[in-house]
Every structure is written in structure tokens, then in C-alpha cells.
Design an enzyme around this catalytic site. Structure first.
Site, PDB file in Angstrom:
ATOM      1  N   HIS A   7       0.291   5.378  -0.738  1.00 17.59           N
ATOM      2  CA  HIS A   7       0.061   6.205  -1.910  1.00 17.59           C
ATOM      3  C   HIS A   7       1.360   6.272  -2.722  1.00 17.59           C
ATOM      4  CE1 HIS A   7      -3.858   7.674  -0.666  1.00 17.59           C
ATOM      5  NE2 HIS A   7      -3.373   7.967   0.530  1.00 17.59           N
ATOM      6  N   CYS A  23      -5.350   2.940   0.865  1.00 14.25           N
ATOM      7  CA  CYS A  23      -5.661   3.828   1.987  1.00 14.25           C
ATOM      8  C   CYS A  23      -7.132   3.657   2.407  1.00 14.25           C
ATOM      9  CB  CYS A  23      -5.315   5.269   1.632  1.00 14.25           C
ATOM     10  SG  CYS A  23      -5.177   6.343   3.082  1.00 14.25           S
TER      11      CYS A  23
END
Length: 491
Positions: free
Chosen positions: A428, A331
Site C-alpha cells: 500500500h 494486496c
């Protein structure tokens, strides 16, 4: 008939509110009660994507699993994600409404209160019982006005409150009696009893204190919960740095802890992996030798990137890559690996741009509409199946994306360097997929990975917690507070 609500409040942060709510959700669900968790207001950088496409605190997602439910935005209607020491992104019913400093948010609480009560009302119409979690302590005098997180909520919905305190910290009786003393008369009357958490030793030695507590306050001690060594539940915010002992010759994985690290629960499966020696490296520490370095997610990517540069991580990583080390960015970590990061609207701080590390040919622009989705697909490594979730404001473009990290059902994700040394992804939770974890560990140099089933571990740990709470808590008192002998729940 609407659900009854029971609220768990704590004398301090980390007193055990989240774990007690999770345990009660599992215990009640086992008995056929339709129960939902609820946290009016949460402040955390660990979050989850819900079934209705929003964002809530990670702890409430765990509590939903304990109740046998998919997470829903109504379970945590207000989430605050700090991006500076004095400000936070405010997420209401799953959607970011903007950044507010502490003073502005205090004024916004009237609006937030409506969202809290709307969400609670919808859950109350669907379930038999709601187990709610407070935030911090109800005795924070400076935050009492307009409170929606603790007693302000309990008073609004007229629910009983259990006060929990952590004996392992010391001063447990002072915490309980002191908290009670700082409440208003109506709030004190709402406290139905106390729970003492993380006790180890001979309960007989504690009994005189329990007797005194009941005489002094007129309120019962409902349970003394044991210290559960090695208990693993995904953390609400604090980093769980302890690791179950890694085997000899384990793969060395290093994660820098930045000031605004987010979703560090990504690394829980590695922390529990016997073939992985996972190290979180704090600002005061020197990065150790590593086989794999992972740049984690961040709530303030440019600020955390600057932090990594000023604390010597850029020089460390350049040297590490020169000698063949493997580097993965997740991310915000993916964004850092690129050429540039642009924040034209000041979504994560001051408006502006900065150079990334420049190791992948891609650039990122932060946009106001956050991308929230649960995803599945396969890695380009070994075609390994993977599931995960995305929570990011960044839109990333560039030639490096032509060598994706993963092929998802509707698009590609992330990038890999031409030499295969560096990878980046928006996913994630990817280490919760066994085959994907095995593929990444092999890429990093572990010859024969044997990744444990993280979902099974999580379920077993919730059951272990629930069993301990069920054995040491007065569940008859819980039933009475929730009025669970009503017809239609159970006799």
C-alpha cells in the site's frame, strides 16, 4: 503535569471532525505545543501502520503528521474494520483480537473502554495537549449505553467538547440544537461551543442565525469555517471520487469499487496527477476503456472477488487483457490474481476456499497473525526506489513470486506475469514514491510521466486547512479549554 484534552464531536458523520482535529494539531504544533491526536473508537477500512508496528485509522495517521509526529497505536486504540453488514474485525491497540458481530461488540465495550483509557493516559503523560475526535454523532440514542466513542469518553476523562456541523448539507441549526437536546444534562453542560463548517457566502447573512443559536442554547459559536474548494486530506473512509482536471491525452486508470474496498487512499496520488484520468467504477456503472486497471485492497477478498465475477468484471478483464491491457493488483487485488484463496479459519467470513482469476501462478492462505510493516526497497521495473506499508492476513506462495514486483530490504514482494502484462503487490502507499509511480505509469503506456511530490502536496494542504481554521476560529477559547497558559507550555 498531564495533558488537557479537548474533544471534537459532530452532529453527523463527515461533519468535519477529522479535518478540524488535523487543523488544531497543526496550529498548536506551530506554536510549540506538544500536541497529540486521539480517536477512542474508529470504524474505517482505510488504515495505517504505526511506528510501534500496529494498525490505526488513516485519519489519525494524517492528524499525527499534522502534529509533527509519527503515528502510534495509542492515537486510535479501538479500530473496527467491517467485513460484513453486521460484523467487523476488532483491532485493539494496534492488534486484531478477532471478528465480532454488533451484539458481541456491544458486550465487549467494557474491555475496549479499559484499552481506550489506558492509551489516553499514556498520551496524557507525554504531551501538553490532546485533541480528541468523536465518531459519528453523540446523539445516536441506540449506542449510548457503554459509549466509548463520544460523550462516554468525554465524561470519563472530564474534557470539554466542541460540536461541529456541516452547513453545506443544510439544516445546520436543527442539527446543532437537535443534537444538544438529545444529550443528557451533564453532557449538554460539557459542550463548550459550536463550530459551523463548510460555509460559503456572505457571513452577514448567517449572523442572525448565530445570534439566535447563542440565545437559544446559551453556548457560543466559536467559528464559521469556510468551504475550502479542492481541499485534499486522506479520507477516513468515504471515497473521494473527484479529481483535479487531467490533461488531454491522460493515462486512463480504472479502479473497481467493491463492497469491502480498503485503503483506497492508495489512489490519492493518482487522483491528483494531471497526466492521469483516474476513474472509480461503482457497481451500477459499466467499466470504461482503460490503459491500466488496478484491483484494490479488500477487507473480504473472497466476497469481493465473487462480487467482481457476478457484476461482469471477470469477463471485462479477460477481454481487456486479450487486447493488451495492463493489470495491477494491490494486496487483496494481488490475492485475486492468483489460483486460489483459502480462509480455513473464517477470518474474513465463512470458512472455505475459492478459485482466483488464475492469471498469476500463486495461492494465498489467510492466517490469524496479520502482517503489519512499513517497508522500503526498489521495484523490479527500472529499479525505481519505493516505500510503502503492508496490512494483510494472507500468506502467498507460488512460482510466480520468482518474478517479484519489488525487492525490499529483507525479502521480495509480489509477482509479475511472464508476458509483463500483469503485476501484483502487497505494498500500500506505493504511489507516494515518485520514481516508482513514474515507472508504473511508463509500464502502463505514459511516455513521459511527471509525477508531483505527493508528500509536499499533503503538507501544503494541511497548512492551507490550518491557516483557514486559525483565521476563523476563536483560538483564545481553544487555549482556555486546553489551559495552555500554564507554565511550561507557553506564556
Amino acid at each position: 503535569m498531564t495533558a488537557r484534552t479537548l474533544m471534537i464531536q459532530g452532529t453527523t458523520s463527515d461533519a468535519g471532525k477529522s479535518t478540524l482535529v488535523a487543523a488544531l494539531c497543526r496550529l498548536l504544533a506551530r506554536r510549540g505545543v506538544k500536541v497529540a491526536p486521539f480517536k477512542p473508537q474508529n470504524m474505517a477500512l482505510n488504515s495505517a501502520v504505526t511506528e510501534d508496528g500496529g494498525e490505526i485509522g488513516r485519519a489519525q495517521a494524517v492528524q499525527a503528521r499534522a502534529a509533527g509526529l509519527e503515528p502510534h497505536t495509542d492515537m486510535n486504540p479501538v479500530l473496527l474494520k467491517p467485513n460484513t453488514d453486521t460484523g467487523a474485525q476488532v483491532i485493539v491497540q494496534g492488534r486484531a483480537i478477532g471478528n465480532l458481530d454488533a451484539q458481541d461488540y456491544h458486550a465487549y465495550k467494557r474491555i475496549a473502554r479499559r484499552a481506550v483509557l489506558e492509551s489516553h493516559g499514556r498520551l496524557a503523560a507525554r504531551f501538553d495537549a490532546i485533541v480528541a475526535e468523536g465518531a459519528g454523532s453523540p446523539a445516536e440514542i441506540n449506542l449510548r449505553e457503554g459509549d466509548i466513542a463520544n460523550m462516554g469518553f468525554a465524561e470519563a476523562v472530564d474534557c470539554p467538547v466542541i460540536l461541529i456541523a456541516d452547513i453545506d448539507r443544510g439544516g445546520v441549526f436543527a442539527h446543532l440544537v437537535g443534537t444538544l437536546a438529545l444529550l443528557s444534562e451533564s453532557e449538554r453542560a460539557r459542550v463548550a461551543g459550536f463550530v459551523i463548517n463548510r460555509f460559503r457566502g456572505d457571513i452577514a447573512l448567517l449572523q442572525p442565525g448565530l445570534d439566535w443559536l447563542e440565545r437559544e442554547t446559551g453556548k457560543p459559536a466559536l467559528g464559521v469555517l469556510p468551504y475550502l474548494h479542492g481541499l485534499h486530506l486522506e479520507a477516513e473512509d468515504a471515497i473521494e471520487s473527484g479529481q483535479r482536471g487531467a490533461s488531454a491525452g491522460a493515462l486512463r486508470v480504472v479502479v473497481p469499487v467493491t463492497p469491502r474496498i480498503s485503503n483506497h487512499t492508495d489512489f490519492d496520488p493518482l487522483r491528483l496527477h494531471m497526466q492521469v484520468d483516474l476513474r472509480f467504477v461503482y457497481p451500477s456503472e459499466t467499466p470504461p476503456p482503460a490503459d491500466l486497471v488496478i484491483l484494490p485492497g479488500s477487507k473480504s477478498v473472497r466476497a469481493d472477488l465473487s462480487f467482481l465475477r457476478t457484476t461482469g468484471w471477470e469477463a471485462y478483464l479477460r477481454r481487456y487483457l486479450r487486447y493488451g491491457g495492463k493489470l495491477l493488483g494491490i494486496c487483496g487485488g494481488l490475492q485475486m490474481l492468483g489460483q486460489e484463496i483459502h480462509d480455513p479459519l473464517g477470518l474474513e467470513g465463512e470458512t472455505g476456499s475459492c478459485a482466483g482469476f488464475g492469471w498469476l501462478d500463486l495461492s494465498t492462505v489467510l492466517e490469524p497473525e496479520k502482517q503489519l510493516r512499513n517497508v522500503r526497497g526498489e521495484l523490479t521495473l527500472e529499479n525505481a526506489p519505493v516505500t510503502g506499508y503492508e496490512i494483510h492476513a494472507g500468506v502467498t506462495k507460488g512460482p510466480a513470486l520468482e518474478r517479484p514486483f519489488a525487492r525490499l530490504t529483507d525479502r521480495n514482494d509480489g509477482a509479475c506475469s511472464e508476458d509483463g502484462q500483469i503485476m501484483g503487490t502487497y505494498l500500500h502507499g506505493l504511489f507516494e514514491s515518485n520514481a516508482a509511480t513514474d515507472a508504473i505509469l511508463r509500464w502502463a503506456g505514459l511516455a513521459e510521466p511527471e509525477t508531483p511530490d505527493y508528500a509536499a502536496i499533503r503538507e501544503a494542504e494541511i497548512d492551507r486547512l490550518a491557516d483557514a481554521v486559525g483565521a476563523h476560529l476563536d483560538m483564545n477559547a481553544i487555549d482556555r479549554m486546553l489551559d495552555l497558559n500554564r507554565q511550561g507550555v507557553y506564556a
